[in-house]
Design a protein around this motif. Structure first.
Motif, short mmCIF file in Angstrom:
data_model
loop_
_atom_site.label_atom_id
_atom_site.label_comp_id
_atom_site.label_asym_id
_atom_site.label_seq_id
_atom_site.Cartn_x
_atom_site.Cartn_y
_atom_site.Cartn_z
N THR A 12 0.43 5.95 67.98
CA THR A 12 0.90 8.12 68.25
C THR A 12 -0.33 8.54 68.40
O THR A 12 0.43 10.01 69.57
CB THR A 12 0.58 8.06 66.51
OG1 THR A 12 1.58 8.07 66.12
CG2 THR A 12 0.32 10.05 66.76
N ILE A 44 0.42 12.52 54.45
CA ILE A 44 2.06 12.76 54.24
C ILE A 44 1.51 13.63 52.71
O ILE A 44 2.75 14.24 52.72
CB ILE A 44 2.90 11.90 54.28
CG1 ILE A 44 1.87 11.29 52.95
CG2 ILE A 44 2.48 10.96 55.05
CD1 ILE A 44 3.00 9.89 52.07
N ALA A 117 9.16 24.11 59.28
CA ALA A 117 10.31 23.37 58.99
C ALA A 117 9.37 21.85 58.58
O ALA A 117 8.20 22.15 59.94
CB ALA A 117 11.32 22.76 60.04
N THR A 118 9.43 21.05 58.10
CA THR A 118 8.32 19.98 58.18
C THR A 118 9.40 18.57 57.78
O THR A 118 9.59 18.92 56.51
CB THR A 118 7.05 19.99 57.19
OG1 THR A 118 6.24 19.08 57.33
CG2 THR A 118 6.91 20.64 55.87
N SER A 119 8.03 17.04 57.85
CA SER A 119 9.06 16.44 58.20
C SER A 119 8.32 15.23 56.28
O SER A 119 8.48 14.59 56.15
CB SER A 119 9.11 15.14 59.03
OG SER A 119 7.85 14.70 59.52
N THR A 120 7.39 16.31 56.28
CA THR A 120 6.03 16.35 54.84
C THR A 120 6.29 17.24 53.73
O THR A 120 5.46 17.41 53.81
CB THR A 120 4.84 16.35 55.67
OG1 THR A 120 4.50 17.02 55.92
CG2 THR A 120 4.97 14.84 56.44
N PRO A 121 7.14 17.45 52.72
CA PRO A 121 7.52 18.26 52.39
C PRO A 121 6.40 18.38 51.42
O PRO A 121 6.12 19.67 50.35
CB PRO A 121 8.59 17.98 51.26
CG PRO A 121 8.66 16.98 51.80
CD PRO A 121 8.17 16.39 53.22
#
Length: 131
Positions: A12, A44, A117-121
């Motif tokens: 990453t 996360i 918006a996030t992919s880690t709610p």
């Protein structure tokens, strides 16, 4: 430019450095990536975000001790939750920005309304506190 990845994933870090180098190539700045030596593999949740701050501080402090701050134009914290950014901003004599902070500043320019918006709610609450 020092780009710090607060996650322990070197792949990453390399991807983020390539993107930053593209954007900074016209300035003549070199992007140097650092992956923290310890902490969460991915940030996360709020606990991982808090735990990563220590490793961010250690990594940047070690890098600045190895190089003179004059050789570093600035520090980018490469995680949306900007772990350690506030501490680094107070302790470093070079500009420090997090990618979360930069995104919010850019999105809200000129009083513009924006959403996130996030992919880690599980980090949603932590991200709202950054606004």
């Amino acid at each position: 430019m020092l780009l710090l990845n607060p996650n322990t994933n070197a792949t990453t870090t390399n991807m983020m450095c390539a993107l930053a180098a593209e954007d900074l190539c016209s300035t003549g700045m070199e992007v140097r990536g650092i992956t923290v030596a310890g902490g969460p593999r991915m940030i996360i949740d709020p606990d991982a975000l808090a735990r990563s701050e220590r490793y961010v501080r250690e990594a940047v402090s070690e890098q600045l001790a190895a190089d003179s701050e004059a050789a570093i134009a600035g520090v980018i914290v490469g995680a949306i939750g900007d772990p350690g950014r506030a501490w680094l901003s107070q302790e470093c004599r070079v500009p420090v920005i997090g990618i979360g902070q930069a995104s919010i500043l850019r999105a809200g320019r000129h009083g513009r309304r924006f959403g996130m918006a996030t992919s880690t709610p599980l980090l949603a609450g932590s991200l709202v506190l950054r606004i």
